[in-house]
Design a protein around this motif. Structure first.
Motif, short mmCIF file in Angstrom:
data_model
loop_
_atom_site.label_atom_id
_atom_site.label_comp_id
_atom_site.label_asym_id
_atom_site.label_seq_id
_atom_site.Cartn_x
_atom_site.Cartn_y
_atom_site.Cartn_z
N GLN A 1 2.15 -10.67 -21.60
CA GLN A 1 3.48 -10.48 -21.00
C GLN A 1 3.61 -8.93 -20.51
OE1 GLN A 1 5.87 -12.63 -20.67
NE2 GLN A 1 7.48 -11.42 -20.48
N PRO A 2 3.67 -9.01 -19.17
CA PRO A 2 3.43 -10.23 -18.12
C PRO A 2 2.04 -10.52 -18.10
CG PRO A 2 3.79 -8.16 -16.93
CD PRO A 2 3.97 -7.88 -18.52
N ALA A 3 1.81 -11.68 -17.47
CA ALA A 3 0.53 -12.01 -17.17
C ALA A 3 -0.32 -11.57 -16.21
CB ALA A 3 0.65 -13.70 -17.21
N MET A 4 0.40 -10.61 -15.05
CA MET A 4 -0.12 -9.93 -14.11
C MET A 4 0.78 -8.94 -13.77
SD MET A 4 0.76 -12.81 -11.14
CE MET A 4 -0.34 -14.11 -11.81
N ASP A 5 0.55 -8.04 -13.07
CA ASP A 5 1.30 -6.87 -12.66
C ASP A 5 2.47 -7.67 -11.90
OD1 ASP A 5 -0.79 -5.41 -13.63
OD2 ASP A 5 -1.27 -4.51 -11.61
N VAL A 6 3.70 -7.09 -12.02
CA VAL A 6 4.93 -7.46 -11.48
C VAL A 6 5.91 -6.50 -11.30
CG1 VAL A 6 4.64 -10.00 -12.43
CG2 VAL A 6 6.24 -7.99 -13.75
N SER A 7 6.87 -6.65 -10.20
CA SER A 7 7.95 -5.78 -9.94
C SER A 7 8.94 -5.62 -10.95
CB SER A 7 8.25 -6.09 -8.63
OG SER A 7 9.42 -5.17 -8.17
N SER A 8 9.38 -4.41 -11.19
CA SER A 8 10.31 -4.31 -12.10
C SER A 8 11.92 -4.15 -11.34
CB SER A 8 10.24 -3.29 -13.26
OG SER A 8 10.29 -2.01 -12.50
N MET A 9 11.81 -4.18 -9.97
CA MET A 9 12.88 -3.96 -9.36
C MET A 9 12.92 -4.47 -7.98
SD MET A 9 14.73 -1.54 -10.97
CE MET A 9 15.67 -0.40 -9.77
N ASP A 10 14.13 -4.81 -7.26
CA ASP A 10 14.32 -5.41 -5.96
C ASP A 10 13.64 -4.22 -4.98
OD1 ASP A 10 14.96 -7.93 -6.75
OD2 ASP A 10 17.20 -7.23 -6.31
N GLY A 11 12.84 -4.51 -3.89
CA GLY A 11 12.30 -3.41 -3.02
C GLY A 11 11.22 -3.85 -2.06
N TYR A 12 10.15 -3.16 -1.99
CA TYR A 12 9.12 -3.24 -1.17
C TYR A 12 7.71 -2.81 -1.97
CZ TYR A 12 12.51 -3.98 2.37
OH TYR A 12 13.60 -4.48 3.16
N ALA A 13 6.81 -3.76 -1.93
CA ALA A 13 5.52 -3.37 -2.66
C ALA A 13 4.73 -2.70 -1.66
CB ALA A 13 4.87 -4.74 -3.13
N THR B 1 -1.38 -4.11 -2.80
CA THR B 1 -0.30 -2.88 -3.21
C THR B 1 -0.28 -2.46 -4.69
OG1 THR B 1 1.16 -4.78 -3.96
CG2 THR B 1 1.28 -4.25 -1.68
N ASP B 2 0.16 -1.31 -4.84
CA ASP B 2 0.20 -0.83 -6.11
C ASP B 2 1.55 -0.11 -6.83
OD1 ASP B 2 0.17 1.64 -4.68
OD2 ASP B 2 -1.91 1.90 -4.81
N THR B 3 2.56 0.00 -5.81
CA THR B 3 3.84 0.60 -6.02
C THR B 3 4.66 -0.40 -5.54
OG1 THR B 3 2.52 2.55 -6.11
CG2 THR B 3 4.92 2.92 -5.80
N VAL B 4 5.93 -0.12 -6.04
CA VAL B 4 7.04 -0.45 -5.49
C VAL B 4 8.17 0.56 -5.15
CG1 VAL B 4 9.43 -1.86 -5.98
CG2 VAL B 4 6.88 -2.78 -6.76
N VAL B 5 9.01 0.44 -3.94
CA VAL B 5 9.91 1.32 -3.53
C VAL B 5 11.33 0.45 -3.61
CG1 VAL B 5 10.94 2.51 -1.49
CG2 VAL B 5 8.47 2.65 -1.89
N ILE B 6 12.13 1.07 -4.30
CA ILE B 6 13.41 0.42 -4.52
C ILE B 6 13.95 0.38 -2.92
CG2 ILE B 6 13.65 0.93 -6.88
CD1 ILE B 6 15.80 2.98 -6.17
#
Length: 426
Positions: A50-62, A109-114
Motif C-alpha cells: 500500500q500503495p502497490a505502485m508509485d502514485v501522486s498525492s496531489m492534483d497537478g502534473y507528473a 516521471t519522478d515528481t509531481v508539481v501541484i
C-alpha cells in the motif's frame, strides 16, 4: 452480631479467581462490516503493498525533476492520468502528464508539481512557475504505508474503525474473531416485575436485568434475558440450569445473601462452613469458588460453576448489582472474548484517574468502598471529585448522576479535602 471478616475474600483475590477459571468461548469468521469491537483470534498479514505502485498525492502534473532545473519551465502535456486508470505511455523528456490524486505515476516521471504552481500558455503548454523542493515531491512511493506480507494486525487486537479500515486496505474481507459470549441474565424475587407491568405498593420494577444487559453489550457479550424467577427453590434450580445449558456465563441478581429466600447461594450447598469461607462443594453438578467479598456495596457476591458453565450471583440491590457488574462481570466477559489478564488490567488502569477530593472522607473499615461521585476538571485542568452525600445501595438516581466511583481501599486513613484519591471513570 458483627460480621466475621475472615468469611470474606478481597476484591483482587475475587477477580483473580474469576479470570483464572475463564477461557475464550470460541472463534468465528465475520465480515469486516460486522467486526467492530470484536477481538482478533488470529494474526493477519497484508495481501498487498500500500500503495502497490508509485502514485501522486496531489492534483497537478507528473514531471521529470531534471526538466525543472530552471523555472519558469515550459512542458508539453502529452497525457492525462486519472486515479484507477491503466498504465499511461512513457512520458518523454521535456513533457508532462496531467495527474490526479491517487493516480499511478507514468513511466518516465519522478515528481509531481501541484496545480497551483502552474499556468497554461496560449499554445497549451504547461508553465511551471515555482521550483520544486526535491525530486519525488508529492509522490507516494510503492509500499509507503506497508508492503505485501507485513504482519499488521495481531491476535487479540480489538477492532476499532481504524483497524477495520486497515484490514480492508490489507485486502482482507473476512476476519477470524472470538465469538461473543452468550450471557444469561436472571432476576430473582417474588417482589420483582417487568418494567411497565402493573405494580403493587410492594412490587419493584426489574431494573437489574436491563442495566446488566446493557453492560453485557458494552463489554462485548450477547445478553439473553431469561426473565424473573420467583422465590421458589425448585423453580430457581430449574431455570438457572436451563440458562446454563445454552449460555457461556450465567449472571443472576438477588438471592445470593443469607436470607431464607436466598435460593441462588443454596444451589451451591447453602452458606459454607465457617472453616471454609471461600470454597466448597455444593449439590450435584455445582461448585462454589467463593462467596462474599470485602467490598461495599456488593458483599454478597457468589462465583461458582453449574455443570461446565460459570455463574456470577450478584446482589439484588441495584447499585450493588451495578458495581459488582462493573468490577467482576465486565472483566469476565472481556476474558471470554479473548482478552488476556494483562489486557484486562490495562483496561482497568486506563479507566482510573487520580483526583482531588472536594471534602473530607472518613477513615475506611476492612471493606473496599466504591463511593458514587461526580468527577470534573478543576480550574487548572486536573481532576477533582465530589462524593454524593447519600450512598445507599438502592439509590439508582444517585448512580445515574455519577460519572465516577471513588475507590477507598480497606483501612484507608481519613482523607482531607484537596488530597488525591483513585477514581474509576464511568
Amino acid at each position: 452480631m458483627p460480621e466475621r471478616r475472615d468469611t470474606m475474600i478481597s476484591v483482587d483475590d475475587a477477580l483473580r479467581s474469576i479470570l483464572d477459571r475463564l477461557h475464550p468461548v470460541g472463534e468465528e469468521i465475520v465480515s469486516i462490516a460486522d467486526a467492530l469491537d470484536r477481538r482478533l483470534a488470529a494474526d493477519y498479514a497484508s495481501r498487498r503493498a500500500q500503495p502497490a505502485m508509485d502514485v501522486s498525492s496531489m492534483d497537478g502534473y507528473a514531471v521529470r525533476a531534471a526538466d525543472l532545473a530552471v523555472v519558469p519551465a515550459r512542458l508539453n502535456c502529452v497525457a492525462s492520468v486519472p486515479a484507477g486508470s491503466g498504465l499511461s505511455p512513457t512520458i518523454p523528456p521535456g513533457a508532462c502528464a496531467r495527474i490526479f490524486t491517487g493516480a499511478a505515476m507514468p513511466p518516465g516521471t519522478d515528481t509531481v508539481v501541484i496545480q497551483e504552481n502552474t499556468e497554461v500558455d496560449a499554445t497549451g503548454r504547461i508553465i511551471v512557475t515555482e521550483p520544486i523542493a526535491a525530486q519525488g515531491q508529492w509522490v507516494r512511493r510503492a509500499g509507503l504505508d506497508f508492503d505485501d506480507g507485513d504482519m499488521l494486525l495481531r491476535l487479540g487486537t480489538t477492532l476499532g474503525p481504524a483497524e477495520i479500515g486497515l484490514a480492508a486496505a490489507m485486502n482482507h474481507p473476512w476476519l477470524r474473531v472470538y465469538r461473543r459470549p452468550r450471557v444469561a441474565i436472571l432476576a430473582t424475587g417474588d417482589e420483582i416485575a417487568l418494567p411497565g407491568d402493573p405494580l403493587s405498593a410492594i412490587s419493584l420494577p426489574s431494573s437489574n436485568s436491563f442495566q446488566l444487559m446493557a453492560m453485557v453489550r458494552r463489554a462485548g457479550g450477547e445478553p439473553v434475558h431469561c426473565g424473573i424467577v420467583p422465590d421458589d427453590p425448585d423453580q430457581v434450580r430449574r431455570r438457572v440450569f436451563q440458562a446454563a445449558a445454552t449460555a457461556d456465563l450465567v449472571v443472576s441478581s438477588g438471592g445470593a445473601s443469607v436470607g431464607d429466600h436466598d435460593h441462588i447461594q443454596r444451589l451451591f450447598g447453602g452458606p459454607p462452613d465457617e472453616g471454609c469461607p471461600t470454597s466448597g462443594q455444593g449439590t450435584a453438578r455445582t461448585e462454589r469458588h467463593f462467596w462474599k467479598i470485602a467490598m461495599r456495596p456488593g458483599k454478597p457476591l457468589l462465583f461458582g460453576t453449574l455443570a461446565d458453565t460459570p455463574m456470577l450471583g450478584l446482589p439484588g440491590n441495584p447499585v450493588s448489582c451495578f458495581v459488582c457488574g462493573l468490577i467482576f462481570m465486565t472483566p469476565a466477559i472481556r476474558r471470554l472474548t479473548g482478552a488476556t489478564t494483562d489486557a484486562i488490567e490495562k483496561e482497568s488502569d486506563d479507566r482510573s484517574v487520580l483526583a482531588r477530593v472536594t471534602h473530607k472522607l472518613e477513615a475506611n473499615d476492612h471493606r473496599q468502598d466504591y463511593l458514587r461521585a461526580r468527577l470534573q476538571r478543576d480550574s487548572e485542568g486536573g481532576w477533582e471529585v465530589h462524593a454524593f452525600e447519600k450512598q445507599d445501595s438502592s439509590m439508582m438516581s444517585v448512580l445515574a448522576k455519577s460519572n465516577g466511583l471513588i475507590v477507598r481501599p480497606p483501612h484507608a486513613a481519613a482523607t482531607k479535602s484537596g488530597e488525591f484519591v483513585s477514581v474509576i471513570k464511568l
